[in-house]
Design a protein around this motif. Structure first.
Motif, PDB file in Angstrom:
ATOM      1  N   LEU A  15       0.822  -1.195   0.000  1.00 18.60           N
ATOM      2  CA  LEU A  15       0.000   0.000   0.000  1.00 18.60           C
ATOM      3  C   LEU A  15       0.860   1.250   0.000  1.00 18.60           C
ATOM      4  N   GLY A  16       1.927   1.236   0.788  1.00 15.38           N
ATOM      5  CA  GLY A  16       2.807   2.403   0.842  1.00 15.38           C
ATOM      6  C   GLY A  16       3.492   2.674  -0.471  1.00 15.38           C
ATOM      7  N   ALA A  17       3.905   1.626  -1.176  1.00 11.13           N
ATOM      8  CA  ALA A  17       4.583   1.812  -2.456  1.00 11.13           C
ATOM      9  C   ALA A  17       3.670   2.471  -3.468  1.00 11.13           C
ATOM     10  N   ALA A  18       2.412   2.083  -3.476  1.00 11.39           N
ATOM     11  CA  ALA A  18       1.475   2.677  -4.426  1.00 11.39           C
ATOM     12  C   ALA A  18       1.285   4.160  -4.141  1.00 11.39           C
ATOM     13  N   VAL A  19       1.123   4.508  -2.850  1.00 12.77           N
ATOM     14  CA  VAL A  19       0.898   5.900  -2.490  1.00 12.77           C
ATOM     15  C   VAL A  19       2.136   6.740  -2.738  1.00 12.77           C
ATOM     16  N   LEU A  20       3.294   6.254  -2.308  1.00 17.34           N
ATOM     17  CA  LEU A  20       4.526   7.006  -2.488  1.00 17.34           C
ATOM     18  C   LEU A  20       4.885   7.143  -3.951  1.00 17.34           C
ATOM     19  N   GLY A  21       4.650   6.096  -4.717  1.00 14.48           N
ATOM     20  CA  GLY A  21       4.999   6.142  -6.137  1.00 14.48           C
ATOM     21  C   GLY A  21       4.231   7.208  -6.880  1.00 14.48           C
ATOM     22  N   THR A  22       2.991   7.424  -6.542  1.00 13.73           N
ATOM     23  CA  THR A  22       2.206   8.442  -7.218  1.00 13.73           C
ATOM     24  C   THR A  22       2.513   9.823  -6.664  1.00 13.73           C
ATOM     25  N   ALA A  23       2.729   9.890  -5.368  1.00 16.51           N
ATOM     26  CA  ALA A  23       2.998  11.189  -4.763  1.00 16.51           C
ATOM     27  C   ALA A  23       4.307  11.779  -5.265  1.00 16.51           C
ATOM     28  N   ALA A  30      -4.805   7.797 -10.327  1.00 14.62           N
ATOM     29  CA  ALA A  30      -5.597   7.510 -11.529  1.00 14.62           C
ATOM     30  C   ALA A  30      -5.028   8.230 -12.735  1.00 14.62           C
ATOM     31  N   ALA A  31      -4.575   9.485 -12.538  1.00 16.09           N
ATOM     32  CA  ALA A  31      -4.033  10.235 -13.666  1.00 16.09           C
ATOM     33  C   ALA A  31      -2.760   9.597 -14.193  1.00 16.09           C
ATOM     34  N   GLN A  32      -1.893   9.140 -13.265  1.00 13.47           N
ATOM     35  CA  GLN A  32      -0.650   8.512 -13.713  1.00 13.47           C
ATOM     36  C   GLN A  32      -0.910   7.192 -14.420  1.00 13.47           C
ATOM     37  N   ALA A  33      -1.838   6.405 -13.876  1.00 10.91           N
ATOM     38  CA  ALA A  33      -2.143   5.127 -14.501  1.00 10.91           C
ATOM     39  C   ALA A  33      -2.710   5.329 -15.894  1.00 10.91           C
ATOM     40  N   ALA A  34      -3.573   6.335 -16.036  1.00 13.06           N
ATOM     41  CA  ALA A  34      -4.134   6.625 -17.353  1.00 13.06           C
ATOM     42  C   ALA A  34      -3.047   7.095 -18.307  1.00 13.06           C
ATOM     43  N   GLU A  35      -2.105   7.889 -17.780  1.00  8.75           N
ATOM     44  CA  GLU A  35      -1.017   8.377 -18.622  1.00  8.75           C
ATOM     45  C   GLU A  35      -0.147   7.229 -19.119  1.00  8.75           C
ATOM     46  N   ALA A  79     -11.026   3.173  -3.656  1.00  6.80           N
ATOM     47  CA  ALA A  79     -10.600   2.624  -4.942  1.00  6.80           C
ATOM     48  C   ALA A  79     -10.224   3.742  -5.906  1.00  6.80           C
ATOM     49  N   LEU A  80     -11.052   4.765  -5.949  1.00  2.91           N
ATOM     50  CA  LEU A  80     -10.770   5.895  -6.833  1.00  2.91           C
ATOM     51  C   LEU A  80      -9.515   6.629  -6.397  1.00  2.91           C
ATOM     52  N   ASP A  81      -9.362   6.853  -5.102  1.00  2.00           N
ATOM     53  CA  ASP A  81      -8.189   7.556  -4.586  1.00  2.00           C
ATOM     54  C   ASP A  81      -6.904   6.771  -4.830  1.00  2.00           C
ATOM     55  N   LEU A  82      -6.992   5.445  -4.802  1.00  2.00           N
ATOM     56  CA  LEU A  82      -5.817   4.611  -5.057  1.00  2.00           C
ATOM     57  C   LEU A  82      -5.469   4.547  -6.537  1.00  2.00           C
ATOM     58  N   GLY A  83      -6.393   4.983  -7.401  1.00  2.00           N
ATOM     59  CA  GLY A  83      -6.086   5.056  -8.825  1.00  2.00           C
ATOM     60  C   GLY A  83      -6.806   4.085  -9.709  1.00  2.00           C
ATOM     61  N   ALA A  84      -7.777   3.337  -9.187  1.00  2.00           N
ATOM     62  CA  ALA A  84      -8.505   2.396 -10.040  1.00  2.00           C
ATOM     63  C   ALA A  84      -9.069   3.127 -11.249  1.00  2.00           C
ATOM     64  N   ASP A 376      -4.495  -0.790  -5.777  1.00  2.00           N
ATOM     65  CA  ASP A 376      -3.152  -0.199  -5.795  1.00  2.00           C
ATOM     66  C   ASP A 376      -2.104  -1.232  -6.203  1.00  2.00           C
ATOM     67  N   THR A 377      -2.252  -2.445  -5.711  1.00  2.00           N
ATOM     68  CA  THR A 377      -1.325  -3.518  -6.074  1.00  2.00           C
ATOM     69  C   THR A 377      -1.419  -3.829  -7.562  1.00  2.00           C
ATOM     70  N   ALA A 378      -2.642  -3.949  -8.066  1.00  2.00           N
ATOM     71  CA  ALA A 378      -2.829  -4.245  -9.485  1.00  2.00           C
ATOM     72  C   ALA A 378      -2.293  -3.128 -10.359  1.00  2.00           C
ATOM     73  N   LEU A 379      -2.396  -1.885  -9.910  1.00  2.00           N
ATOM     74  CA  LEU A 379      -1.860  -0.759 -10.682  1.00  2.00           C
ATOM     75  C   LEU A 379      -0.338  -0.821 -10.772  1.00  2.00           C
ATOM     76  N   LEU A 380       0.305  -1.181  -9.668  1.00  2.00           N
ATOM     77  CA  LEU A 380       1.754  -1.334  -9.710  1.00  2.00           C
ATOM     78  C   LEU A 380       2.155  -2.455 -10.671  1.00  2.00           C
TER      79      LEU A 380
END
Length: 388
Positions: A15-23, A30-35, A79-84, A376-380
């Motif tokens: 969970l921390g990796a997903a949050v830190l990676g986007t921050a 969500a914006a980064q994943a879409a990009e 889910a939305l905040d995590l980037g789904a 978040d895990t699936a996004l990574l």
């Protein structure tokens, strides 16, 4: 413990990796994943086009149900905040015809209904799609009555941390979710995609509580009834998807369970076809005549052997793509008990396994997306796959 197991990150690390990676980039997840996925769709549709979703698409399964009680506004928001890329809802009706978000109409395990003495007499036994259930059911409650209940964690034995949030949220109506999506879309400057399933549609139609017509009315009211609307309709019953196709132009997916199983509307109508028939080229061609994709179990993409380990992928991805169908299989979960045996770590069934390894195996087949309890895990994992 295997070498893979020794290198697997822990629950907090994921969970921390997903949050830190986007921050680190100063962008919402969500914006980064879409990009990362931009331009990787199979078509060139407009802003809300199904074919313009990032590939692999990450679908928040019942929200972020790995972290919050499923089908609550809290789960959807996380889910939305995590980037789904998409957030899922399952729909069942109330006694007075409102559509509410529950995975099943049996609310025994997902609400505190058992703690309400005023509803003790509503406990009953019903046969739903050929299976007997004893408990409390949404179709026996008005919306006002249902709103007196609070949502709880469905699998507390697997996810005890989620019980912290028991009682925090009510059961949301689908209209409340549509309003939430509109608000979040305005805030983010981009539409919030929803993935909406009709649950047990034949069963409910027999009760005079058909799902498709009230759903279509809501989609039209909120402008999500067009082919480029940011919403996907789904059902395990092909007949429900066919009915919806006559009512709205919203994109549609047919869900597929085990190969020996038959959709319940097939059982009711006497159609002898099984899921094994539907995943053959002729079956896929038929599905493509009214749907834009399929949502198979992960086992239909890569079967498991008797020990629960992954074997050789089937030809389903290739065959479905040949018919112009997208594939969004279900469901990726972080816990060992839900992972293929070759990606489990240690002996604790509720500890996290090598989710990234499992996800890499599934993404390598060419699937277009995946339902995930821990988006978040699936996004990574999706970012790893896109970077290869």
């Amino acid at each position: 413990m295997t070498e893979r197991a020794r290198k697997t990150p822990g629950r907090r690390t994921l969970l921390g990796a997903a949050v830190l990676g986007t921050a680190a980039l100063g962008l919402p997840a969500a914006a980064q994943a879409a990009e990362r996925g931009r331009g990787r769709g199979r078509g060139t549709g407009g802003h809300g086009s199904l074919r313009d979703l990032p590939v692999p698409t990450v679908i928040g399964h019942r929200g972020a149900s790995g972290y919050r009680p499923e089908h609550t506004l809290g789960s959807y928001q996380l889910a939305l905040d995590l980037g789904a890329h998409i957030v899922e809802q399952d729909l069942v009706p109330t006694k007075d015809g409102h559509l509410v978000c529950r995975h099943e109409n049996d609310i025994t395990g997902t609400t505190d209904v058992a703690d309400h003495p005023e509803f003790a007499g509503r406990r009953t036994t019903k046969s739903i799609d050929g299976v007997s259930y004893t408990g409390w059911f949404t179709e026996d409650f008005t919306l006002a009555e249902l709103k007196t209940l609070r949502a709880t964690e469905r699998i507390p034995g697997n996810r005890p941390d989620n019980t912290l949030y028991n009682g925090r949220w009510t059961v949301p109506t689908f209209e409340e979710v549509l309003r939430w999506a509109e608000k979040e879309g305005r805030k983010r400057g981009a539409p919030v995609w929803l993935y909406v399933e009709t649950k047990h549609p034949t069963y409910f139609r027999k009760l005079g509580l058909g799902l498709e017509e009230p759903l279509a009315r809501l989609l039209r009211r909120y402008g999500r009834d067009r082919k480029n609307s940011p919403l996907i309709l789904q059902s395990f019953e092909p007949g429900s998807i066919q009915r919806l196709a006559r009512l709205v132009d919203t994109p549609r997916i047919v869900l597929l369970s085990g190969p020996k199983e038959r959709p319940w509307d097939f059982v009711e109508s006497g159609d002898p076809r099984t899921v094994a028939d539907l995943v053959k080229p002729a079956g896929l061609k038929w599905l493509a005549s009214f749907a834009q994709g399929i949502g198979p179990t992960l086992d239909l993409v890569i079967p498991k052997d008797a020990s629960g380990r992954l074997t050789t992928p089937t030809t389903l991805v290739r065959d479905a793509h040949a018919k112009g169908l997208l594939l969004h299989p279900y469901t990726l979960r972080n816990e060992n008990s839900f992972l293929p045996a070759d990606f489990r770590c240690g002996t604790d069934p509720n500890a996290y396994g090598d989710v990234f390894g499992a996800c890499a195996a599934y993404f390598a087949t060419g699937i277009d997306g995946i339902f995930a309890d821990h988006p978040d895990t699936a996004l990574l994992a999706a970012a790893d796959h896109a970077g290869r």
